[in-house]
Motif scaffolding. Structure first.
Motif: not given
Length: 613
Positions: A144-148, A278-285, A566-569, A580-587
């Motif tokens: 997840e987290g790659h749309a941007h 809830g804030t309407g945003r998805q929880w991320m690490q 997980m990687a944060a960029s 703006a920062c983004h979290v990329h993560q996968q299991d």
């Protein structure tokens, strides 16, 4: 005086690999019956989304892609390639249902034999592959987290190929299916109200529906019927694929508003809807895991239950249980590490895999842990136990002793008066029963269609037949139904690796215009474990390096490597103090078979391209 024309800035050089053809025995959906080829898509930026409908991360990505799909509709074509994990997901009718159920508005290739999955060397759900207008693969992303990042790449491809004359604008190949007139459409969960009426989450229509005691006649609808996140009365409130329902002591109803990542409250008397958490945003690490409900993000809450003075939440999106305190209005993690798997023990150490159904008794909180095809429970001390189920890759329809019995992706669980529980065994189209006194699993009913929940009404049990769009009333049988036992393992072929040293490389390249976020320490994380644990002699545990040397025991012929990365960029702009920062993560769960001459390197692409492939 004539001036020389400006020299265009050369396009960035990228690794490019010719994209394999898109093939699948199940054929194409959402194309009006047309069979698509890559040649038909030439001139477009193509995003291939490898997904399977059981996977909550895949559903998150469907939602992430909606904005990209709308914003770049004349240059981008998203192609879903449905690649099944469970046997049920290889049924064509089930894929057709899932495409409608989750509002997929792009062409989908049904690939039940994983032919295209293998051609693209995909290893995880979800995986996104970007193909440029000339038919070359230019990027791959897992998780997840790659749309941007994909949108930024798309903008570069649009400019590059517009300048080259290889970009084709205009409508894509999507053709919407004809809507079907049914009272409910893929309902998720149901609740018996004190009046004797039923409240049903009409998930695909983004509403709650109150039905009369016959389970068919509509008393009222709550919600606008379109995706949204709005409080208000029954006519103006908006939901986004609501699921679980729980009745509180004050007569109000808590709603798991799944795709809004929120808990909502319904006042049945007035029809008024408000937001509890809830804030309407998805929880991320890295996000808060406790605090005032309206200030903490959630992740795909799928079911709710009132137990021991709190609302317990099956937080499918992060493989945890959370709890909401209605007195203080606070929400917090109650059990689970966010790692996906089946591990019992104290709540803080337990692993879940998409908990999707809850049922409370005075002594136990029962839960349907869908991705491990398991029935589990939490005791009063908060410890987690497994009644039925062995892990992520074994499933089927087998009755008998609980340690041998098999389920297939259950979504619901219902406490019965005698202390046993009924399991909505969704992908087996069955209602099952587990008796903790005898440790036996039996089958109560078959020929249901994707049952996702059930409620007791006197001596009857009313089942939510999600894929038949109805409630079905059954008399609780005194004797179990006998079915032929079947057992399955996931269709994914095991990766052949050499015994001994294995180099694990998680590939991550920060998207263009971004860099790894190291302001507060390491920006990457890698967690490795194995089933069985004996498979790993060395290399287990957490670290910050995305590459690691593993040591596999030659005495263990096969198993599963569990890898979480997980990687944060952040945007690479020195002038911006708050980028703006983004979290990329996968299991990943990678089935491996130890073979002499097998690979000594295991590359897993989180984002980018594997230069050594």
């Amino acid at each position: 005086m004539n001036e020389a024309p400006p020299v265009p800035t050369p396009a960035p050089r990228r690794a490019r690999v010719r994209a394999p053809e898109l093939i699948g025995k199940g054929g194409w959906l959402n194309t009006g019956g047309k069979e698509l080829t890559l040649a038909d898509l030439r001139g477009k930026c193509v995003v291939v989304d490898f997904w399977t409908f059981c996977c909550i991360n895949c559903l998150h990505v469907l939602d992430e892609l909606r904005e990209l799909e709308e914003k770049h509709r004349d240059t981008v074509v998203i192609i879903g390639v449905h690649s099944p994990k469970f046997v049920h997901e290889a049924e064509h009718r089930a894929v057709v249902d899932a495409v409608e159920r989750y509002g997929v508005e792009h062409p989908v290739l049904d690939d039940p034999e994983l032919a295209t999955w293998k051609q693209y060397a995909v290893r995880a759900w979800p995986t996104l592959v970007v193909i440029d207008p000339e038919g070359y693969v230019v990027a791959q992303h897992a998780g997840e987290g790659h749309a941007h990042a994909i949108e930024r790449l798309v903008e570069e491809l649009e400019a590059e190929h517009a300048a080259k004359g290889t970009l084709r604008r205009g409508d894509g190949p999507y053709v919407p299916p004809e809507p079907e007139p049914t009272t409910l459409r893929f309902p998720g969960k149901a609740l018996l109200l004190p009046s004797g009426n039923f409240l049903v989450s009409d998930t695909t229509r983004h509403q709650l529906v109150e039905l009369a005691q016959d389970g068919e006649s509509v008393v009222r609808r709550i919600g606008t019927g379109t995706r949204g996140f709005t409080d208000g009365d029954a006519a103006t409130a908006a939901f986004n694929e609501p699921q679980g329902l729980a009745l509180l002591e004050d007569g109000s109803v808590v709603v798991a508003d799944t795709v809004n990542h929120a808990l909502r409250r319904l006042d049945p008397a007035s029809g008024e809807v408000t937001t509890l958490a809830g804030t309407g945003r998805q929880w991320m690490q890295g996000d808060a895991t406790s605090g005032p409900g309206r200030e903490v993000s959630l992740s795909s809450p799928w079911d709710v239950a009132w137990w021991n003075g709190r609302v317990w939440i099956a937080m499918a999106g992060v493989h945890q249980l959370w709890a909401y305190d209605p007195d203080g209005g606070a929400v917090a993690v109650a059990a689970g590490t966010t790692n996906e798997g089946l591990v019992d023990g104290p709540g803080a150490e337990a692993w879940f895999a998409q908990p999707s159904g809850l049922a409370a008794t005075p002594e136990r909180l029962w839960l349907a842990d869908s991705e491990t095809s398991a029935l589990r429970w939490v005791d009063l001390d908060g410890a987690v136990h497994t009644a039925v189920g062995t892990g992520l890759f074994d499933f089927g329809h087998r009755d008998g002793a609980a340690d041998q019995a098999l389920l297939q992706h259950p979504l619901g669980v219902t406490a019965l008066p005698d202390g046993s529980v009924a399991v909505s065994d969704t992908y087996n189209h069955a209602l099952r029963r587990y008796d903790p006194r005898t440790g036996e699993v039996t089958t109560l009913a078959t020929d249901l269609r994707e049952p996702s929940d059930a409620v007791l009404v006197g001596d009857d049990i009313v089942v939510v037949e999600s894929a038949r769009h109805r409630l079905t009333r059954l008399r609780l049988p005194e004797e179990a139904v006998r079915v032929e036992a079947v057992a399955h393992r996931t269709q994914r072929a095991a990766t052949e690796v050499a015994p001994g040293r294995l180099r694990l490389d998680v590939i991550f390249q920060a998207p263009a215009g971004q860099k790894l976020d190291t302001r507060y320490g390491p920006s990457t994380r890698l967690l490795v474990s194995a089933t069985p644990p004996e498979l790993l002699l060395h290399g287990e545990g957490a670290g910050t390096d995305l590459s690691r040397d593993l040591e596999l025991d030659p005495a263990v012929p096969e198993g599963v490597l569990h890898v979480s990365a997980m990687a944060a960029s952040c945007d690479d702009d020195p002038a911006n103090e708050y980028p703006a920062c983004h979290v990329h993560q996968q299991d990943w769960g990678v089935p491996v078979r130890l073979t002499e001459g097998g690979a000594d390197r295991l590359p897993l692409v989180l984002a980018g391209m594997d230069a050594d492939a």
